[in-house]
Design a protein around this motif. Sequence first.
Motif, mmCIF file in Angstrom:
data_model
loop_
_atom_site.group_PDB
_atom_site.id
_atom_site.type_symbol
_atom_site.label_atom_id
_atom_site.label_comp_id
_atom_site.label_asym_id
_atom_site.label_seq_id
_atom_site.Cartn_x
_atom_site.Cartn_y
_atom_site.Cartn_z
ATOM 1 N N ASP A 184 26.394 -27.154 20.577
ATOM 2 C CA ASP A 184 25.204 -27.899 21.249
ATOM 3 C C ASP A 184 25.440 -29.244 20.998
ATOM 4 O O ASP A 184 25.363 -30.330 21.776
ATOM 5 N N GLU A 186 26.265 -31.933 24.460
ATOM 6 C CA GLU A 186 25.483 -32.863 24.494
ATOM 7 C C GLU A 186 26.448 -34.477 24.490
ATOM 8 O O GLU A 186 25.952 -35.219 25.264
ATOM 9 N N GLY A 203 27.078 -34.457 29.848
ATOM 10 C CA GLY A 203 25.930 -33.560 29.125
ATOM 11 C C GLY A 203 25.888 -32.167 29.211
ATOM 12 O O GLY A 203 27.140 -31.583 29.530
#
Length: 373
Positions: free
Chosen positions: A319, A323, A328
Amino acid sequence: MSTLRISENIVRMRREKKITQDELAAFVGVTKASVSKWETGQSMPDILLLPQLASFFDVTVDELLGYEPQLSKEQIKCCYHRLAEKFAEHPFEEVMQESEKLVRKYYSCYPFLLQVCVLWLNHYNLSKDQNRQIEILESISGLCEHILENCKDIGICNDAVGIKAMVEIQCGKAAEVIESLEEILDPNHMQGEKEDILIQAYLMTGDMEKADYFTQIAMFKNVLALVVNGTQLMMIHGQQLELCEKVMKRIDAIIEVFQLEALHPNSIANYQYQAAITYCIQGKEEETYQRLESFVELVIRLLQEGIVLHGDDFFNRLDTWFEELDLGAKGVRTGKFVIESAVAALENPVLATLKQEKIHELKGRLMKEEEKL
């Protein structure tokens, strides 16, 4: 914004015109001493003189100043996703013109230009005009060349080489792709070993957090690469059912063990689709339908859960990595575009031998999802 370079620009442009400081001073209406101070950076021309100087050197005021507008990583990400959403909702040429205008404005912002290439490559086939599609692919190639000629960031340049190769594949220029990538990807050269060395270095310095972070990323990328390579093996050996089924057996196991249907449904959907094509070529209808069912279910799952990259309880570092990606964690294509691509895949002529009512049923399930968007 980059540092202004007006002093060095005045020196360079004056010398290119082969004029003296006296001649420039006379044209602008200042003293030679003023021009000298401009060129040594002791002072700046009055703002009212900038248009006159730019006109004299036949450049824009921005070029005279050395002004190169730049976008932040967050601005680039927001701009990409805004334009991607517009492609799904607005006339194609309207969005293309907006993106082309931004390219002209930020022509020296190479991270932004790279993502524009990605944007266009993901959406160029929305144009119904085949000549326009070719024109856009050529524009992507041109932007990649501009990046390679001017950008000093090795990572951006490597990505530009890859995108240019994708464009050449779309244009049927396989020989050019081989020429540009064969040496770079020579299996005898160190590639994946660099990641291993970096991880070893983190272990030696006691930085377990970074060692874990990079190990998870490398592991995830390698697992996904196995699925992609398995898909390609089926494309290569589509006429050899026994070999293809061996590939499927291994890839199916990898998908189950690493729970890839939840982690990366897009890649697994592509794999299931190619497995269906392979079975269809071999006349295995039941197996074809099963794989097509899996393909459609994965596309629907992708839409229902949101087109967002994510990790899980095993890959618990992903994660953070997603990001930090340039665009993103959000997917690079909208839900509407994903559905249109999936429906088009079901219209593959290879599948024409199947019972079309079954294909229509699968399309219908996808269209129902589109209505919910």
